[in-house]
Each structure stands twice: as C-alpha cells, then as structure tokens.
Write an enzyme that holds these catalytic residues in place. Sequence first.
Site, PDB file in Angstrom:
ATOM      1  N   ASP A  48       0.858  -1.190   0.000  1.00  0.00           N
ATOM      2  CA  ASP A  48       0.000   0.000   0.000  1.00  0.00           C
ATOM      3  C   ASP A  48       0.896   1.243   0.000  1.00  0.00           C
ATOM      4  O   ASP A  48       1.045   1.916   1.005  1.00  0.00           O
ATOM      5  CB  ASP A  48      -0.987   0.003   1.167  1.00  0.00           C
ATOM      6  CG  ASP A  48      -0.326  -0.240   2.521  1.00  0.00           C
ATOM      7  OD1 ASP A  48       0.866  -0.611   2.551  1.00  0.00           O
ATOM      8  OD2 ASP A  48      -1.006  -0.064   3.546  1.00  0.00           O
ATOM      9  N   ARG A  86       5.986   1.976   1.883  1.00  0.00           N
ATOM     10  CA  ARG A  86       6.723   0.783   2.285  1.00  0.00           C
ATOM     11  C   ARG A  86       8.176   0.779   1.848  1.00  0.00           C
ATOM     12  O   ARG A  86       8.975   0.034   2.403  1.00  0.00           O
ATOM     13  CB  ARG A  86       6.034  -0.478   1.712  1.00  0.00           C
ATOM     14  CG  ARG A  86       4.588  -0.631   2.116  1.00  0.00           C
ATOM     15  CD  ARG A  86       4.419  -0.668   3.622  1.00  0.00           C
ATOM     16  NE  ARG A  86       3.015  -0.515   4.015  1.00  0.00           N
ATOM     17  CZ  ARG A  86       2.607  -0.119   5.212  1.00  0.00           C
ATOM     18  NH1 ARG A  86       3.504   0.185   6.137  1.00  0.00           N
ATOM     19  NH2 ARG A  86       1.325  -0.009   5.486  1.00  0.00           N
ATOM     20  N   ARG A  91      -4.189  11.519   3.317  1.00  0.00           N
ATOM     21  CA  ARG A  91      -4.196  10.438   2.330  1.00  0.00           C
ATOM     22  C   ARG A  91      -5.114  10.791   1.155  1.00  0.00           C
ATOM     23  O   ARG A  91      -5.028  10.180   0.097  1.00  0.00           O
ATOM     24  CB  ARG A  91      -4.645   9.137   2.973  1.00  0.00           C
ATOM     25  CG  ARG A  91      -3.739   8.679   4.111  1.00  0.00           C
ATOM     26  CD  ARG A  91      -4.363   7.554   4.911  1.00  0.00           C
ATOM     27  NE  ARG A  91      -4.518   6.352   4.116  1.00  0.00           N
ATOM     28  CZ  ARG A  91      -5.217   5.288   4.517  1.00  0.00           C
ATOM     29  NH1 ARG A  91      -5.847   5.300   5.700  1.00  0.00           N
ATOM     30  NH2 ARG A  91      -5.305   4.228   3.751  1.00  0.00           N
ATOM     31  N   LYS A  99      -9.402   3.135  -3.720  1.00  0.00           N
ATOM     32  CA  LYS A  99      -9.978   2.803  -2.424  1.00  0.00           C
ATOM     33  C   LYS A  99     -10.442   4.092  -1.713  1.00  0.00           C
ATOM     34  O   LYS A  99      -9.979   5.181  -2.062  1.00  0.00           O
ATOM     35  CB  LYS A  99      -8.953   2.059  -1.559  1.00  0.00           C
ATOM     36  CG  LYS A  99      -7.692   2.869  -1.209  1.00  0.00           C
ATOM     37  CD  LYS A  99      -6.695   2.027  -0.458  1.00  0.00           C
ATOM     38  CE  LYS A  99      -5.503   2.860  -0.027  1.00  0.00           C
ATOM     39  NZ  LYS A  99      -4.456   2.054   0.622  1.00  0.00           N
ATOM     40  N   HIS A 100     -11.388   4.015  -0.753  1.00  0.00           N
ATOM     41  CA  HIS A 100     -12.074   2.834  -0.251  1.00  0.00           C
ATOM     42  C   HIS A 100     -13.553   2.977  -0.617  1.00  0.00           C
ATOM     43  O   HIS A 100     -14.254   3.786  -0.001  1.00  0.00           O
ATOM     44  CB  HIS A 100     -11.964   2.746   1.264  1.00  0.00           C
ATOM     45  CG  HIS A 100     -10.565   2.862   1.804  1.00  0.00           C
ATOM     46  ND1 HIS A 100      -9.891   4.058   1.960  1.00  0.00           N
ATOM     47  CD2 HIS A 100      -9.702   1.901   2.207  1.00  0.00           C
ATOM     48  CE1 HIS A 100      -8.695   3.844   2.468  1.00  0.00           C
ATOM     49  NE2 HIS A 100      -8.535   2.546   2.622  1.00  0.00           N
ATOM     50  N   HIS A 115     -10.192   0.318  11.705  1.00  0.00           N
ATOM     51  CA  HIS A 115      -9.255  -0.466  12.504  1.00  0.00           C
ATOM     52  C   HIS A 115      -9.768  -0.608  13.932  1.00  0.00           C
ATOM     53  O   HIS A 115      -9.474  -1.596  14.607  1.00  0.00           O
ATOM     54  CB  HIS A 115      -7.877   0.216  12.553  1.00  0.00           C
ATOM     55  CG  HIS A 115      -7.154   0.206  11.244  1.00  0.00           C
ATOM     56  ND1 HIS A 115      -7.339   1.179  10.294  1.00  0.00           N
ATOM     57  CD2 HIS A 115      -6.235  -0.653  10.732  1.00  0.00           C
ATOM     58  CE1 HIS A 115      -6.561   0.924   9.254  1.00  0.00           C
ATOM     59  NE2 HIS A 115      -5.880  -0.178   9.490  1.00  0.00           N
ATOM     60  N   ASP A 142     -11.022  -4.559   1.809  1.00  0.00           N
ATOM     61  CA  ASP A 142     -10.074  -4.033   2.778  1.00  0.00           C
ATOM     62  C   ASP A 142      -9.714  -5.175   3.739  1.00  0.00           C
ATOM     63  O   ASP A 142     -10.277  -6.275   3.679  1.00  0.00           O
ATOM     64  CB  ASP A 142     -10.695  -2.843   3.516  1.00  0.00           C
ATOM     65  CG  ASP A 142      -9.665  -1.871   4.076  1.00  0.00           C
ATOM     66  OD1 ASP A 142      -8.477  -2.241   4.152  1.00  0.00           O
ATOM     67  OD2 ASP A 142     -10.043  -0.749   4.445  1.00  0.00           O
TER      68      ASP A 142
END
Length: 382
Positions: free
Chosen positions: A128, A136, A197, A227-228, A240, A310
């Site tokens: 991601d 990453r 984001r 997304k999303h 989360h 997700d």
Amino acid sequence: MAFCIVAGCLLVAGLQPRTVSGLALPLTSARSAPASAAPAPAPSAPTSRLARPGDCASLVDGLDVRGQVAQLVIVGVSGDNPAATVSLVRDHQVGGIFIGGNATALLKDRSLAAVQAVARVPVAVSVDEEGGRVQRIDDLDGDLPSARTMAATKSPDEVRALAAERGRQLRARGVTVDFAPDTDVTDAPDDDVIGDRSFSPDPARVKTYAKAFAAGLRDAGVQPVLKHFPGHGHGSGDSHKGTVVTPPLDRLRAVDLVPYRGLADYGPVAVMVGHLDVPGLTDGVPASVSPAAYRLLRGEFGFTGPVVTDDLGAMKAITAQYSLPEAVLKALQAGADEALWSSGGRVDAVLDRLVTAVQAGELPKARVQESVARVLRGKGLC
C-alpha cells in the site's frame, strides 16, 4: 497447467513488463484494453476485458476447487522473513500476498523472485504505497509525498511522472500491485484516519489526481487499486478500531462517490471495498461483506474489473463480528473477487472453509469461477 509453468518462468527470468488489463506481468506481447464509457448514474459500459465471458474458462478449469479458491485470497506476509513467504506460497499456492509494515528484506536481493519460482500460478505481490504516512519502500528508495501534498504542489502530469517513477521502483523489487491511489474525499486534518491520504475535499480534483497517480503506476507495470469504495472520507471513525458509519447513500452520491463516476476514465484498475456501514445501502453491515455494495459498484458504476476487500483480519469493524474464515466467505459470497487479511496465518482454515462452502453450495461454483477469471485476467494470464 502448462500456462502456470510458462508464466512463472517468465516472471523469474526477469523479462521486461508490458502493460495489460490489470496487472502488468512480463509477457512477450502487449495486450490493449478496449475503450469503454461509464455514464452515471445509469449502468455503464464494462471497464474490464472480462466483458468477453468465458475466455479464461480453460485456465480456470485447470485448477481444482482448492486451487480456485486459493486464487481468491491475499495473505499478509512479514517483510523480514523471505523464507516463510516462500513456504506459504509453495504450500498453499495463494493468489496474492501483501507486504505491510516497514521491514524490507522481502523487497531486496531478488527475494520475491524466489517466491514466484515456487508458484504454479504467478502471485500478485501487493503493497500500500500511497505516500506520506502510508509507504513501504521509503527506507530503500526515498520519501514519497502524501496525496494532499502532491495535489497542492504538483500538476497532474507531475504526479503521473512521480507515480511512474515510484512504480518502476516497486516493479524492480517484484511488486505488481499497489493499493493506491486513495480516492476518498475529505478536508479532515492531516492526521485523521484519511486526512492527508486524500488528494482534496473537491471530488473532481480527487478524480483528476487519482487518475494521474493510477496512470503513472500503470505506466510502470503496476496495477493501481482505487480505495475505499463507497467512500471513507466522511465516515464516523476508523475501521481499525470499530464500526464506521458514512453519510447516507444519497449524500455519498453527491460527493464521496463522484470519483467513481466514469470508472473507465482511469483505465484498467482494481477497486477496494471498505468496511463502511452506509445508511440506505448496507443496513448495518460493512460494505466489504454486503451484497448491496457490490451490486452498486457492478451495476450503477458499471465496474467489471477485480474487486478486493479491505483488511479482514486486523480491523475491528470486521473481527468484532466474524471469525476470519467466515469473514472471507461472506466477502466472496457478497461479490468480492479477492479477500485480503494483512495479519497472515490461518490459511488452511480459510481454504478449508471455502472448499467446504463450494461443495455444500454455500458459495456457488459459478461465483468462484467468475472471480478466478477476473484474478487471472488481472495477472495478464488470459
């Protein structure tokens, strides 16, 4: 199964990638996706080459039931243990892996080539890499700005070029899928669950910059994932941590769903469905396991490409209600093509449950084969 061996060898041989509908795998000839339109809100033209039914059928039929359902899961792996990832793919032949966190051993020294070498069907390797708080390979290849910063400081052409460069870095390390760009719409503070984001609080501007980012990834041979769906930017919290409730569907249509109008404009992409409870659509059920959410995406928005959930294994919006095997099953029953869990593990339990569901008719065989075809098409195999 000859196609598996050939495709796997091409990957390991390191031939140059060519852009195809969905993933860009190292095929020997390029294939173009047909032009299509997606007027809204009426059902629109298909946005995937799967408009031709059955042209992946022989490849799907070459897999037994367990092999088919294995293609429909994306399992989280640790970036610091390449040997464990090789074992996972060799033993379970899963369709995809997801590399989260900040460990980078799996992204160096051709470690992912060793993973592909044990796969009978090439594995989709996903990260991601959005930029900003969510990236990453910044320790390996430098920092990528957040979506909000990109939109504030760069033109769409510059963002496309930036995403193409990042895509080339990802592809060189063996990554084939990026769960980006974020197409959520919000003006929330930078550190909010979506926050920076998002490219913008203006849905038209979100689409402009998301298209540019997606095009850059695709230029580099990496599959973009929007997304999303159907829109997290105005949700009540963080999936989360628990249930997220969005504004009612009519309000989503006016703002949050605008970037999904005319999905064909993005070119070949996948879409990620979030764990979002949408009043007037999902009736208290997270969108990722709600048939109504997938009908909206497939019907009103005319999307026929791959759809991924997700994270089903580490978000309390799901884990508080369902065990992992049941969550994966419910997502595929609802209409997902690929079920993701970043936490990894429990692969046998998930695949056992899916095989049992197919054999019992809980998960129709035709539903499985349709999704496997989309997955194989996304990998450029048919």
